[in-house]
Scaffold this motif. Structure first.
Motif, short mmCIF file in Angstrom:
data_model
loop_
_atom_site.label_atom_id
_atom_site.label_comp_id
_atom_site.label_asym_id
_atom_site.label_seq_id
_atom_site.Cartn_x
_atom_site.Cartn_y
_atom_site.Cartn_z
N VAL A 1 69.24 35.17 19.23
CA VAL A 1 68.04 34.38 19.50
C VAL A 1 66.88 35.30 19.91
CG1 VAL A 1 67.04 32.63 21.00
CG2 VAL A 1 69.33 32.31 20.09
N LEU A 2 67.15 36.28 20.78
CA LEU A 2 66.11 37.21 21.20
C LEU A 2 65.62 38.06 20.03
CD1 LEU A 2 67.58 38.43 24.62
CD2 LEU A 2 65.70 36.84 24.25
N ALA A 3 66.55 38.47 19.16
CA ALA A 3 66.15 39.27 17.99
C ALA A 3 65.26 38.47 17.06
CB ALA A 3 67.40 39.75 17.25
N VAL A 4 65.58 37.20 16.86
CA VAL A 4 64.74 36.35 16.01
C VAL A 4 63.35 36.20 16.63
CG1 VAL A 4 64.42 33.98 15.19
CG2 VAL A 4 66.64 35.09 14.95
N ALA A 5 63.30 35.98 17.95
CA ALA A 5 62.01 35.80 18.63
C ALA A 5 61.14 37.04 18.52
CB ALA A 5 62.25 35.44 20.09
N ILE A 6 61.76 38.23 18.57
CA ILE A 6 60.98 39.47 18.56
C ILE A 6 60.66 39.92 17.13
CG2 ILE A 6 61.00 41.92 19.19
CD1 ILE A 6 62.76 41.15 21.58
N PHE A 7 61.72 40.10 16.33
CA PHE A 7 61.54 40.74 15.02
C PHE A 7 61.12 39.78 13.91
CE2 PHE A 7 64.55 43.47 17.33
CZ PHE A 7 63.85 44.67 17.26
N SER A 8 61.35 38.48 14.11
CA SER A 8 60.97 37.51 13.08
C SER A 8 59.71 36.75 13.45
CB SER A 8 62.12 36.52 12.84
OG SER A 8 63.27 37.19 12.35
N VAL A 9 59.71 36.17 14.65
CA VAL A 9 58.59 35.32 15.05
C VAL A 9 57.38 36.17 15.45
CG1 VAL A 9 57.82 33.55 16.66
CG2 VAL A 9 60.15 33.48 15.74
N ARG A 10 57.60 37.15 16.35
CA ARG A 10 56.46 37.89 16.87
C ARG A 10 55.99 38.98 15.90
NH1 ARG A 10 54.04 38.59 21.75
NH2 ARG A 10 55.54 37.17 22.71
N LEU A 11 56.91 39.80 15.41
CA LEU A 11 56.53 40.94 14.57
C LEU A 11 56.54 40.61 13.07
CD1 LEU A 11 58.50 43.76 16.45
CD2 LEU A 11 56.08 43.17 16.66
N GLY A 12 57.36 39.64 12.68
CA GLY A 12 57.42 39.27 11.27
C GLY A 12 58.03 40.31 10.36
N TRP A 13 58.88 41.18 10.91
CA TRP A 13 59.47 42.24 10.11
C TRP A 13 60.65 41.77 9.27
CZ3 TRP A 13 59.79 46.65 14.33
CH2 TRP A 13 58.48 47.08 14.63
#
Length: 315
Positions: free
Chosen positions: A149-161
């Motif tokens: 969940v934290l990885a999705v929030a950082i790398f998908s939602v916030r950074l969009g990588w």
């Protein structure tokens, strides 16, 4: 060696047979009638009886088990109570997806844990080793689904990588497949790497105290070369057992991670079967997971014998 291999093979076969009995018995004692669940509460007794005959649940339990166990040997898991489609192809398709995830997660765990655990052991009395040790303890405390969940929030939602979830078969689009695999494999693998690194640290510390390593150092080898040439092989013997146990844990842990990242693996199929009260599907999936764990333990035991010369001589 051959006698030990035959003995372990016999134990494996007996374990599979015993597991099939336990899984079938557990499903048989669960409350609820699959026929009545499929037809609904307003179904007539005659309709329920006909559907029971169609499902085969009106026969004695011993006969049901014998037919089910016979089908397992040929890959026939029966027909789903809900979708009325064969279970075997569904399980095989979903198993391949789960194996991709578990395999990638195990690669991540090994690539992270072996160097980190070795550094923790070599520098166990220095700041670097203590910091990595504390970080591994934190990794053990954080569950894989929370990391996901934290990885999705950082790398998908916030950074969009990276994509937040989904699944693309590798043959269809290898690039998208790899991008979708990064986060779930990382979340699942790093959680296991934190545990594995502690065992690597302990194994390497034991090797560092051995006389043969001191002799290698006295002959002029650096600590790194001495570990690579003489130490890591011996350290791999106890770590291989833990690695096998962790691989079995990954198979079970993948159930939750697949749900977080919307991956159509074996875990998602199991949860869907439980939600739909499709007991025959659940029974088949649980049996596949049990056999997978037993296969891993069997392979680890054989590998342990191959790595440890003392066991080969004893066999």
């Amino acid at each position: 060696m051959l006698f030990r291999l035959l003995t372990r093979t016999g134990v494996f076969a007996g374990s599979v047979a015993a597991a099939s009995v336990v899984v079938f018995a557990f499903m048989a004692v669960l409350p609820g009638d699959p026929a009545r669940v499929a037809l609904g509460v307003n179904a007539t007794p005659r309709a329920v009886a006909e559907l029971r005959r169609e499902f085969g649940t009106d026969r004695p339990l011993a006969v049901q088990y014998a037919d089910w166990a016979r089908g397992l040997f040929v890959g026939d898991f029966g027909v789903s109570y809900v979708t009325r489609t064969p279970i075997g192809p569904q399980v095989l398709d979903r198993l391949l997806v789960t194996l991709w995830l578990v395999g990638a997660a195990m690669v991540v765990a090994v690539l992270v844990a072996v160097p980190v655990g070795t550094v923790m052991a070599v520098h166990h009395r220095r700041l670097r080793g203590l910091a990595l040790s504390a970080l591994s303890q934190l990794g053990i405390a954080v569950p894989a689904f929370l990391s996901g969940v934290l990885a999705v929030a950082i790398f998908s939602v916030r950074l969009g990588w990276l994509p937040a979830g989904g699944w693309t078969p590798p043959a269809q689009d290898p690039g998208q497949f790899a991008r979708q695999l990064v986060l779930p494999a990382g979340a699942l693998g790093l959680a296991q790497a934190a545990i594995l690194a502690r065992y690597v640290r302990t194994a390497v510390l034991d090797v560092l105290r051995e006389d043969y390593l001191r002799t290698a150092r006295a002959k002029g080898l650096t600590l790194g070369r001495a570990l690579v040439r003489h130490g890591l092989r011996n350290a791999a013997v106890p770590v291989s057992t833990v690695l096998g146990l962790q691989l079995a844990t990954l198979l079970v842990g993948a159930i939750v991670v697949e749900r977080v990242f919307v991956i159509p693996g074996l875990g998602s199929l199991l949860l869907d079967g439980v939600a739909n009260r499709d007991l025959l599907l659940v029974q088949g999936v649980v049996m596949v997971l049990v056999v997978a764990v037993l296969v891993v333990n069997y392979v680890v035991d054989v590998l342990y014998t191959a790595l440890d010369p003392r066991l080969r001589r004893a066999a």
